[in-house]
Design a protein around this motif. Sequence first.
Motif, short mmCIF file in Angstrom:
data_model
loop_
_atom_site.label_atom_id
_atom_site.label_comp_id
_atom_site.label_asym_id
_atom_site.label_seq_id
_atom_site.Cartn_x
_atom_site.Cartn_y
_atom_site.Cartn_z
N SER A 63 0.83 -1.20 0.00
CA SER A 63 0.00 0.00 0.00
C SER A 63 0.87 1.26 0.00
CB SER A 63 -0.92 0.00 1.22
OG SER A 63 -1.82 -1.09 1.18
N VAL A 64 1.93 1.24 0.80
CA VAL A 64 2.83 2.40 0.84
C VAL A 64 3.45 2.65 -0.53
CG1 VAL A 64 5.02 3.24 1.79
CG2 VAL A 64 3.35 2.17 3.31
N SER A 89 2.25 1.74 -3.46
CA SER A 89 1.21 2.17 -4.40
C SER A 89 0.89 3.65 -4.21
CB SER A 89 -0.05 1.33 -4.22
OG SER A 89 0.20 -0.03 -4.52
N LEU A 90 0.78 4.09 -2.95
CA LEU A 90 0.47 5.50 -2.68
C LEU A 90 1.60 6.41 -3.15
CD1 LEU A 90 -1.14 5.25 0.88
CD2 LEU A 90 -2.28 5.80 -1.27
N GLN A 91 2.83 5.94 -2.98
CA GLN A 91 3.99 6.73 -3.43
C GLN A 91 4.00 6.86 -4.95
OE1 GLN A 91 7.93 5.16 -2.44
NE2 GLN A 91 8.55 7.20 -1.76
N LEU A 98 1.36 6.61 -6.87
CA LEU A 98 0.21 7.43 -7.24
C LEU A 98 0.53 8.91 -7.09
CD1 LEU A 98 -2.77 7.70 -8.03
CD2 LEU A 98 -3.35 7.47 -5.61
N SER A 99 1.22 9.27 -6.01
CA SER A 99 1.59 10.66 -5.78
C SER A 99 2.50 11.17 -6.90
CB SER A 99 2.29 10.80 -4.43
OG SER A 99 2.74 12.12 -4.22
#
Length: 231
Positions: A70-71, A73-75, A77-78
């Motif tokens: 998740s970390v 993926s969020l990175q 995405l940002s």
Amino acid sequence: MTAVNNDTSSDYLKSLQTATSGKVGDSSTGASTLGKDSFLKLLVTQLQNQNPLDPQDNSQFVAQLAQFSSVESLQNLSTSVDAIGGMYQSSQALQASSLVGRSVIIDGTSTSVDTTKGMTGQAVLPSTSTLTSIKIKDSTGTVVRTLDLGEQKAGTTNFTWDGKNDAGETVPSGNFSFEATGSLDGKNTGLTTYLPATVNSVTMGTAGSPLTLNLANGTNIALTKVQQIGI
């Protein structure tokens, strides 16, 4: 995170400090760069220092792997969102540059007028006006011309000024202000005016702020304030 026994707790804390060294930002600024690499180091450090008599079970390990995913993926995405924002700003700048030298219609009360050519503006009436007028003032605030538009229905009303004063003489070109009023329900009310203006240049906006159009009359407006683009 799984607890460790007392014999390894000191080493574990030292390992955590090493794993996060240089990764977490200054708390006084509220900034943090703890990302997927640091998260992975923390996970490996935990596995290396776990209690051998009570190791982490599979479900906990899988849950932490899911957190790591998740970390990451969020990175990612940002990063993607930042790239899209940069491309959008570049596209907007390219479009705005095509406005240089062109006339736009803006929500305003003053503009630069070449009195040898005259100009056409608009007044916005929220309801029917029995008496509608436009006062045109020069840069000193002196009224040079009053346009009597009479009765006008609700909506947008066009008005034209030929560049002449009330005596029929052409006044020098320059900046002029326009004060539109109407009698709405028996009350003398100020009206919104849309005026033409020539774009001299474009100023790039910073992150989160719009592009700015620098007009011939010395003022500037946000690109989002443009009502209409002329020829």
